[in-house]
Design an enzyme around this catalytic site. Sequence first.
Site, PDB file in Angstrom:
ATOM      1  N   SER A 160      44.001   6.138  53.633  1.00  0.00           N
ATOM      2  CA  SER A 160      42.850   5.283  53.268  1.00  0.00           C
ATOM      3  C   SER A 160      42.771   4.092  54.205  1.00  0.00           C
ATOM      4  O   SER A 160      41.693   3.560  54.474  1.00  0.00           O
ATOM      5  CB  SER A 160      42.995   4.785  51.834  1.00  0.00           C
ATOM      6  OG  SER A 160      43.102   5.883  50.962  1.00  0.00           O
ATOM      7  N   ALA A 166      39.476   5.237  47.653  1.00  0.00           N
ATOM      8  CA  ALA A 166      39.179   5.354  49.096  1.00  0.00           C
ATOM      9  C   ALA A 166      39.608   6.754  49.554  1.00  0.00           C
ATOM     10  O   ALA A 166      40.401   6.903  50.481  1.00  0.00           O
ATOM     11  CB  ALA A 166      39.862   4.251  49.894  1.00  0.00           C
ATOM     12  N   HIS A 226      40.062  10.592  50.826  1.00  0.00           N
ATOM     13  CA  HIS A 226      39.834  11.344  52.066  1.00  0.00           C
ATOM     14  C   HIS A 226      40.303  12.774  51.848  1.00  0.00           C
ATOM     15  O   HIS A 226      40.780  13.119  50.746  1.00  0.00           O
ATOM     16  CB  HIS A 226      40.541  10.668  53.242  1.00  0.00           C
ATOM     17  CG  HIS A 226      41.983  10.361  52.975  1.00  0.00           C
ATOM     18  ND1 HIS A 226      42.950  11.336  52.864  1.00  0.00           N
ATOM     19  CD2 HIS A 226      42.625   9.181  52.758  1.00  0.00           C
ATOM     20  CE1 HIS A 226      44.117  10.785  52.621  1.00  0.00           C
ATOM     21  NE2 HIS A 226      43.958   9.472  52.536  1.00  0.00           N
ATOM     22  N   GLU A 286      53.352  14.007  51.037  1.00  0.00           N
ATOM     23  CA  GLU A 286      54.590  13.780  51.808  1.00  0.00           C
ATOM     24  C   GLU A 286      54.412  12.692  52.859  1.00  0.00           C
ATOM     25  O   GLU A 286      55.377  12.281  53.482  1.00  0.00           O
ATOM     26  CB  GLU A 286      55.040  15.075  52.484  1.00  0.00           C
ATOM     27  CG  GLU A 286      55.718  16.014  51.511  1.00  0.00           C
ATOM     28  CD  GLU A 286      56.188  17.306  52.129  1.00  0.00           C
ATOM     29  OE1 GLU A 286      55.653  17.694  53.201  1.00  0.00           O
ATOM     30  OE2 GLU A 286      57.066  17.946  51.538  1.00  0.00           O
ATOM     31  N   GLY A 311      42.879  14.297  52.643  1.00  0.00           N
ATOM     32  CA  GLY A 311      44.266  14.432  52.191  1.00  0.00           C
ATOM     33  C   GLY A 311      44.339  14.413  50.662  1.00  0.00           C
ATOM     34  O   GLY A 311      44.999  15.254  50.043  1.00  0.00           O
ATOM     35  N   HIS A 312      43.623  13.461  50.032  1.00  0.00           N
ATOM     36  CA  HIS A 312      43.607  13.415  48.561  1.00  0.00           C
ATOM     37  C   HIS A 312      43.001  14.704  48.005  1.00  0.00           C
ATOM     38  O   HIS A 312      43.468  15.240  47.002  1.00  0.00           O
ATOM     39  CB  HIS A 312      42.740  12.244  48.068  1.00  0.00           C
ATOM     40  CG  HIS A 312      43.275  10.891  48.383  1.00  0.00           C
ATOM     41  ND1 HIS A 312      42.653  10.033  49.266  1.00  0.00           N
ATOM     42  CD2 HIS A 312      44.370  10.232  47.927  1.00  0.00           C
ATOM     43  CE1 HIS A 312      43.331   8.901  49.323  1.00  0.00           C
ATOM     44  NE2 HIS A 312      44.384   8.991  48.530  1.00  0.00           N
TER      45      HIS A 312
END
Length: 277
Positions: free
Chosen positions: A185, A31, A33, A147, A35-36
């Site tokens: 997610s 899932a 986004h 983080e 950030g990943h």
Amino acid sequence: MQVIQGIKELEKFRSSLGKQEQLGLVPTMGALHAGHLSLLEKARQQTDHTLVSIFVNPLQFNDSKDFDKYPKQVEKDLPLLEKAGCNIVFIPSVEEFYVQQPTLSFQFGYLEAIMEGYHRPGHFNGVAIVVSKLLNLIRPHKAFFGEKDLQQLRVIQYLVKDLSMPVEIVPCTTLREPDGLAMSSRNMRLDTGQRQRALQLNQSLRKAKDLLGKLPHSEIEELIQKDFSAEKLEYFSIVEKMSLKKCSDPFQNKEVALCIAAFIDEIRLIDNIIVSS
Ligand code: PAF
């Protein structure tokens, strides 16, 4: 981009790497986004090959409903990873990954008694088992963790240090939506109204940040509690950034983490900000 499902295939890939080639691991539950993708970008900058694992780890869900509802969308994740320049994706099945129910269990002392550890019994044991297995199977030189899951990051840093695992854990800054909502997610499960109400988490953190040094921590905590009359606040804590121990009042020359978890209806969200004096 190579997609690997089996452990044998993974071993073949791993042993094909030369001694000098640096491997970076970004463990995920899918899932994906932005950030990943920022973790992947950091891994690409720091290593020669990047491997993203996608595995929704049943062991780390203390609530089976949360596991059932956790967004799963590998068919959307793969093109995102390909476009972002990922080299290898590892997507094991639960049966292949856990050939037997693990007999080993981890305990993290103080970290289990506070915040996520307290509210999600068994969660960090599940995280530690999956992360240990991934690190043993993949043997990356560096592994990248966000983080946003600050307490998870600390658990993994202790795990690696306590067991002298030969890997560098690289912390990565939380990515936010323009209105401040931390990327997660679980945000995919929010409808428009819930998405708006979810802003309360970050707003409270920013309010608390402004009050640090002006009010005792206990009063700040009370004020934040009151902001959550409509939503269910699970915890709001002011802790020292590294140990995650409660900070002594007043705010001293230390970096502190303001950590929060709340339910927007049945969707549990967490966030934190790190503040230096
Ligand atoms: O942060 C996550 O997505 C998970 O807890 C992790 C580290 C991939 C382990 O399943």
